[in-house]
Scaffold this active site. Sequence first.
Site, PDB file in Angstrom:
ATOM      1  N   TYR A  96      10.220 -20.071  -9.329  1.00  0.00           N
ATOM      2  CA  TYR A  96       9.403 -20.344  -8.072  1.00  0.00           C
ATOM      3  C   TYR A  96       9.169 -21.732  -7.870  1.00  0.00           C
ATOM      4  CZ  TYR A  96       5.266 -19.831  -5.358  1.00  0.00           C
ATOM      5  OH  TYR A  96       4.283 -19.883  -4.087  1.00  0.00           O
TER       6      TYR A  96
ATOM      7  N   GLY B  64      11.073 -18.940   0.929  1.00  0.00           N
ATOM      8  CA  GLY B  64       9.897 -18.823   0.698  1.00  0.00           C
ATOM      9  C   GLY B  64       8.910 -19.484   1.931  1.00  0.00           C
TER      10      GLY B  64
ATOM     11  N   ILE C  40      10.652 -13.940   0.444  1.00  0.00           N
ATOM     12  CA  ILE C  40       9.342 -13.595   0.147  1.00  0.00           C
ATOM     13  C   ILE C  40       8.196 -14.219   0.765  1.00  0.00           C
ATOM     14  CG2 ILE C  40       7.728 -13.873  -1.896  1.00  0.00           C
ATOM     15  CD1 ILE C  40      10.516 -14.119  -3.618  1.00  0.00           C
TER      16      ILE C  40
ATOM     17  N   SER D  32       0.877 -17.216  -4.973  1.00  0.00           N
ATOM     18  CA  SER D  32      -0.053 -18.276  -4.328  1.00  0.00           C
ATOM     19  C   SER D  32      -0.806 -17.331  -3.350  1.00  0.00           C
ATOM     20  CB  SER D  32       0.610 -18.977  -3.347  1.00  0.00           C
ATOM     21  OG  SER D  32       1.884 -19.599  -4.005  1.00  0.00           O
ATOM     22  N   THR D  33      -0.166 -16.569  -2.766  1.00  0.00           N
ATOM     23  CA  THR D  33      -0.797 -15.438  -1.831  1.00  0.00           C
ATOM     24  C   THR D  33      -1.962 -14.514  -2.367  1.00  0.00           C
ATOM     25  OG1 THR D  33       1.191 -15.647  -0.650  1.00  0.00           O
ATOM     26  CG2 THR D  33      -0.314 -13.762   0.179  1.00  0.00           C
TER      27      THR D  33
ATOM     28  N   THR E 208      11.105 -22.282  -1.714  1.00  0.00           N
ATOM     29  CA  THR E 208       9.788 -22.660  -0.715  1.00  0.00           C
ATOM     30  C   THR E 208       9.830 -24.012  -0.368  1.00  0.00           C
ATOM     31  OG1 THR E 208       8.732 -21.074  -1.588  1.00  0.00           O
ATOM     32  CG2 THR E 208       7.618 -22.408  -0.023  1.00  0.00           C
TER      33      THR E 208
ATOM     34  N   LYS F 282      13.002 -18.925  -6.215  1.00  0.00           N
ATOM     35  CA  LYS F 282      12.312 -18.476  -4.729  1.00  0.00           C
ATOM     36  C   LYS F 282      12.142 -20.071  -4.280  1.00  0.00           C
ATOM     37  CE  LYS F 282       7.479 -17.612  -3.676  1.00  0.00           C
ATOM     38  NZ  LYS F 282       7.335 -18.376  -2.524  1.00  0.00           N
TER      39      LYS F 282
HETATM   40  C1  HMN Z   1       3.568 -16.908  -2.993  1.00  0.00           C
HETATM   41  O1  HMN Z   1       3.640 -17.115  -4.090  1.00  0.00           O
HETATM   42  O2  HMN Z   1       2.736 -16.115  -2.712  1.00  0.00           O
HETATM   43  C2  HMN Z   1       4.469 -17.417  -1.943  1.00  0.00           C
HETATM   44  O3  HMN Z   1       4.360 -18.929  -1.851  1.00  0.00           O
HETATM   45  C3  HMN Z   1       4.600 -16.872  -0.520  1.00  0.00           C
HETATM   46  C4  HMN Z   1       5.284 -17.488   0.498  1.00  0.00           C
HETATM   47  O4  HMN Z   1       6.334 -18.573   0.117  1.00  0.00           O
HETATM   48  C5  HMN Z   1       4.386 -18.422   1.165  1.00  0.00           C
HETATM   49  N1  HMN Z   1       3.934 -19.558   0.697  1.00  0.00           N
HETATM   50  C6  HMN Z   1       2.595 -20.217   0.683  1.00  0.00           C
HETATM   51  O5  HMN Z   1       1.672 -19.533   0.744  1.00  0.00           O
HETATM   52  C7  HMN Z   1       2.499 -21.474  -0.322  1.00  0.00           C
HETATM   53  C8  HMN Z   1       4.836 -18.446   2.618  1.00  0.00           C
HETATM   54  O6  HMN Z   1       4.830 -17.211   3.149  1.00  0.00           O
HETATM   55  C9  HMN Z   1       3.899 -19.224   3.681  1.00  0.00           C
HETATM   56  O7  HMN Z   1       2.659 -18.776   3.468  1.00  0.00           O
HETATM   57  C10 HMN Z   1       4.300 -19.207   5.036  1.00  0.00           C
HETATM   58  O8  HMN Z   1       5.565 -19.449   5.154  1.00  0.00           O
HETATM   59  C11 HMN Z   1       3.388 -19.873   5.927  1.00  0.00           C
HETATM   60  O9  HMN Z   1       3.674 -21.224   5.696  1.00  0.00           O
END
Ligand code: HMN
Length: 291
Positions: free
Chosen positions: A136, A188, A205, A47-48, A166, A164
């Site tokens: 994920y 996550g 991550i 997502s990032t 989240t 992962k």
């Molecule tokens: C990704 O796929 O890049 C990941 O989701 C990264 C990570 O899990 C981030 N999730 C999202 O951005 C949806 C988290 O680092 C998140 O940005 C952070 O915890 C702030 O809420």
Amino acid sequence: MRDLKGLYSALLCSFHEDGTINEKGLRQIIRHNIDHNKMDGLYVGGSTGENFMLSTEEKKRIFEIAKDEAKDDVTLIAQVGSINLKESIELAKFATDLGYDALSAVTPFYYKFSFDEVRHYYESIISDVDNRMIIYFIPFLTGVNISIPQFEKLFANKKIVGVKFTQGDFYLLERMRKAFPDKLIFAGFDEMLLPATVLGIDGAIGSTYNVNAARARQIYELTRANKISEALEVQHITNDLITDILDNGLYGTIKLLLAEQGIEAGCCREPMKPYTPEMRARAKEIYKKYF
Ligand code: HMN
């Protein structure tokens, strides 16, 4: 085979104002994560990385650039998930041929896929490649939930080595840890790194690790050493920072914070909005406050 445990930055992608990939900026972000942030690995195409707004060719190009820049310096995970299963299969082959250490795929979203369809999706992506898969799991964005018995069915495939996670549900995380001691669980949510580490995750991550890596490392190591109150102090500062970042626009603010350090982190991809003068000014304040 490389050990996948550890802390990963979810890699940002630098874009020019016209939305094209800024290769120079992307390479700088990768180097910064390896040389300065000392990350164990990079999660590429998540997502990032604004991945779900990119074409197949752009996704491939980012996988190529990340591998070319990182070489074997850190562990590389390629996120290949897409609701276009043919694209996921193609990307899984592509990233495996490039030498990525593992693959990951978001649960298929938008349509209400049944669990059998979700399972078919993972089996299809992983079946023809010699690689490992990390599911994920991000129900708050995808709407897709997977129960423990369903995870058990997915994990029956030896190539599906982890998840992962989240999710803010620590009861579920604890149940997962107990049920799957030999599978890898990556946290996550950066704002919940401490409690997730207490529950025995194998790594994490995160998007904010692109800028907040030193604090994340402290939280992770202090918690693992049972120095919980010290870790909590660092998590408190981290969560003040994350709250400010989320308030100002997640990926854009992280890019603006990188720009403060001389990195050409660029813009976000449309339909994400361009930076406003207020957003830029706020990012400067955030930088002064926390770095
Ligand atoms: C990704 O796929 O890049 C990941 O989701 C990264 C990570 O899990 C981030 N999730 C999202 O951005 C949806 C988290 O680092 C998140 O940005 C952070 O915890 C702030 O809420």
